[in-house]
Design an enzyme around this catalytic site. Structure first.
Site, PDB file in Angstrom:
ATOM      1  N   THR A  14       0.817  -1.211   0.000  1.00 29.34           N
ATOM      2  CA  THR A  14       0.000   0.000   0.000  1.00 29.34           C
ATOM      3  C   THR A  14       0.850   1.261   0.000  1.00 29.34           C
ATOM      4  OG1 THR A  14      -1.530  -1.260   1.365  1.00 29.34           O
ATOM      5  CG2 THR A  14      -1.912   1.103   1.205  1.00 29.34           C
ATOM      6  N   VAL A  15       1.805   1.324   0.925  1.00 28.96           N
ATOM      7  CA  VAL A  15       2.593   2.546   1.070  1.00 28.96           C
ATOM      8  C   VAL A  15       3.523   2.756  -0.118  1.00 28.96           C
ATOM      9  CG1 VAL A  15       4.191   3.809   2.541  1.00 28.96           C
ATOM     10  CG2 VAL A  15       2.453   2.332   3.576  1.00 28.96           C
ATOM     11  N   LYS A 107       8.955   0.901  12.038  1.00 27.16           N
ATOM     12  CA  LYS A 107       9.129   1.183  13.476  1.00 27.16           C
ATOM     13  C   LYS A 107       9.714  -0.009  14.219  1.00 27.16           C
ATOM     14  CE  LYS A 107       4.654   0.734  12.177  1.00 27.16           C
ATOM     15  NZ  LYS A 107       4.091   1.354  10.989  1.00 27.16           N
ATOM     16  N   GLU A 131       9.977   9.452   9.307  1.00 29.16           N
ATOM     17  CA  GLU A 131       8.695  10.132   9.566  1.00 29.16           C
ATOM     18  C   GLU A 131       7.507   9.185   9.438  1.00 29.16           C
ATOM     19  OE1 GLU A 131       6.705  12.328  11.133  1.00 29.16           O
ATOM     20  OE2 GLU A 131       8.026  13.901  10.385  1.00 29.16           O
ATOM     21  N   LYS A 207       6.495   2.942  18.466  1.00 29.86           N
ATOM     22  CA  LYS A 207       6.409   4.351  18.066  1.00 29.86           C
ATOM     23  C   LYS A 207       6.723   5.261  19.249  1.00 29.86           C
ATOM     24  CE  LYS A 207       2.938   3.130  14.618  1.00 29.86           C
ATOM     25  NZ  LYS A 207       1.487   2.953  14.380  1.00 29.86           N
TER      26      LYS A 207
END
Lengths: 428, 428
Positions: A14-15, A107, A131, A207
């Site tokens: 997806t990303v 992460k 980010e 995170k």
């Protein structure tokens, strides 16, 4: 226009697909902002032929992400594969060894190996930027590392796992039990391959640990995050909380005290009308509290193609613009080893337990609380049909230590069935 | 440790003093983050002897900010004097001419002369950074310029004048009329020397125009912001809005449409339970809407010593870290001249007017609305004692153009006393 910045993109889920779309659709915009074109040289993914809805024919292909990371025509290795170890780590290490900058959304990898990777990168003059690893589209790493760089940070808090927030709001809105909503979320593809990462609070804990490192200038210490997941939250807890004007959120809090670094990620009751209480579905919220800035609240989509790709592109554009920053805001070698401290701030707690329905049971529980120094704000025994009785207790402010002491004592009473549920109340 | 970054600080009011405190109290922290010490070489202010609660004895002094800006021992000129022209502009120009970087909190100067100053700075290889000019401690310039750099921005919105928000929430909470709260705010020192800058929406309009320039890659066009202040909002308006579940906020909206750049700053009705509706006192909120990121909401203190100094230090730390960015996110010479467009999106409007108490008056007003194509959702005539009758109308969705047409028609009816108040409803 000057030299293009050339990316090697590993991971076309997806990303990754979202990143390809932005680069293809906004070429002019990105070049205007960066002062140079941003291009993809080559990509890598598990299966080559799959239709991903984007045209990859202009890009080179590598089956092996390590080979991608070290290509001569790659300036920045964009790691979107995920996983703390395995190919993601191998390729990131290879990129660094080859002096390439790395942009990652991983992460788990950074929470586990961030210190070693950052030191290696800095020794090689390469960057690792992340980010997209925290809170999806919210530019929270940038806000903390740069936007609040003049502050001694007091506290970092947030709801940072969209899946947990989806499950909790869905349970409340539809009145469904945990197990049913968990299955729904699974069917919708909202859960990680290992769902414990989400519902166990591990992903959110990763995170939090990354933000804590930046905020307090300490090495990432995920092992020291006090972790509690949402698996034991029942629809009854959600209803009781709602009756009292609260909602249950998986909330992370990190703060530096005189005793050390406190980090916890656990379900909490928050006022239903508060900004945190109003968070619906996969929305994330992070609160950054600096000594000069006061509370800065950031809210946005915590996941999804567009938001996460937006965060990846923020790092890519920074690199294209010549912005060079240490991974955690200061050289990794200068980060202090954190002294982990147990969170001690007092708060009211919500307790739900099941008692054997016999005389004196409630008194025994009340005695255990009293002996632990915990006073009761409200106590209620619910209707019941069988030989056990559900009981709800709201305490006055108490510490987790006192509460754990009481939790230990409950077993010895012989009247408590199973494990009581204890949820902290935050009135942020 | 490498060469210190040396500041020349002009203006020692609240914000300037806050910057001095951060630099004195957090020297180690700042050096660790920047990789070099951050120092003040010299300062300048109107009066030298005044006790400001900080020790300035280690710093040089200049009566003339232009002299300060051009000192050999100043790398960055920090302009905290304010004012669109005069000494602030002269000293900023002098700093740029001398090749110094500039950090400023001066929205009036940048909204008026930003394009010329940015072009001059970029021609000279110098920077102008202005995080502190917009929304106090919220790192919104950075979030927009860098954090969302991968997005085509769709819309920028926000409540960005803390004084107006203070006045409106104070009116509501204390049930006080505008004039009285205005006097209070004045006595508390919340108002600019020229209060029209605040209550006329000019200050907030400056901020909106600066964000719009970054968001849409256009030259700052403050002259084209459709401006409306809060001076005509009465306690009755606030009460009527509250009855309907709304609050009145001075809200700015900038968006790029096919017809051009829309920018408006005006009082709006927003749902009381929404994030914007819940904003109290001097808190600011900015919503950045990107095509990939979706809505990113940022909230924090919009003014005050600590928050604004935090924003100044964000720019200073960026410069100390070697981050070099164009003032408006891309070279000033490449910014497009915006085509101003009138905001046309339809919305329900709240109308309050006073009618002569005679037969047919209400019908005449309804006719004017009907002829303008505006249909009425609710209409209510209030109790009254004299020969005039206050009337409240809520329309169905309509455009500002249709509304202005009707507003023109009201005068011709001969039954409307004074000027009606019209407030747009945003359901963000």
């Amino acid at each position: 226009m000057s030299t293009p910045l050339r990316l090697g993109l590993a991971g076309l889920g997806t990303v990754g697909t979202g990143v390809v779309k932005i680069i293809q659709n906004h070429a002019g915009l990105l070049a205007a902002r960066a002062g140079r074109p941003v291009e993809i040289s080559a990509v890598s993914a598990r299966t080559r032929g799959k239709n991903r809805g984007v045209d990859l024919s202009d890009y080179g292909w590598e089956d092996d992400p390590v080979a991608l990371a070290t290509r001569d025509d790659v300036d920045v290795f964009v790691e979107l594969m995920g996983g703390a170890d395995g190919p993601a780590k191998a390729a990131t290490e290879a990129a660094i060894a080859a002096g390439k900058d790395v942009v990652t959304a991983n992460k788990a990898m950074l929470a586990t190996h961030g210190q070693a990777l950052a030191e290696a990168a800095e020794a090689r003059g390469a960057l690792i930027r992340f980010e997209a690893a925290v809170a999806g589209g919210i530019p929270v790493v940038k806000a903390l590392t740069e936007g609040l760089a003049g502050n001694r940070m007091l506290r970092v808090m947030g709801v940072m796992n969209g899946t947990c927030n989806y499950i909790l709001t869905r349970m409340e809105n539809a009145g469904l039990p945990y197990a049913e909503v968990f299955e729904e979320a699974s069917a919708l593809g909202y859960l990680e391959a290992d769902p414990t990462l989400d519902v166990g609070g591990i992903d959110a804990g990763h995170k939090l640990a990354l933000l804590a490192s930046i905020a307090f200038g300490t090495r990432v210490a995920f092992d020291h995050v006090e972790l509690e997941g949402i698996e034991r939250i029942s629809i009854d807890d959600i209803r009781h909380a709602a009756d009292m004007g609260f909602r249950i959120k998986l909330l992370g809090v990190a703060q530096m005290t005189g005793r050390g670094l406190e980090q916890r990620m656990s379900p909490c009751l928050v006022p239903a009308g508060s900004p945190l209480g109003q968070l619906e579905n996969a929305t994330n919220m992070v609160v950054l509290e600096g000594d000069a800035s006061g509370q800065i609240v950031l809210r946005g989509a915590g996941a999804g193609e567009g938001p996460t790709a937006s965060a990846v592109m923020s790092d890519v554009l920074d690199i294209a613009r010549g912005i060079r920053l240490s991974t955690f805001g200061q050289p990794a070698a200068t980060l202090a080893a954190p002294i982990p401290a147990r969170a001690t701030a007092a708060a009211p707690y919500y307790l739900r337990m099941v008692l054997q329905d016999k005389p004196g049971a409630l008194a025994k529980v009340a005695t255990v609380l009293g002996e632990a120094g915990i006073s009761i704000d409200r106590m209620r025994q619910y209707d019941h049909a069988d030989t056990t009785a559900p009981v709800l207790i709201v305490t006055h402010k108490t510490t987790r230590d006192a509460l754990d002491h009481a939790m230990g004592g409950f077993a010895a009473t012989g009247v408590v069935v199973g494990h009581p549920v204890a949820i902290r109340t935050e009135t942020l």
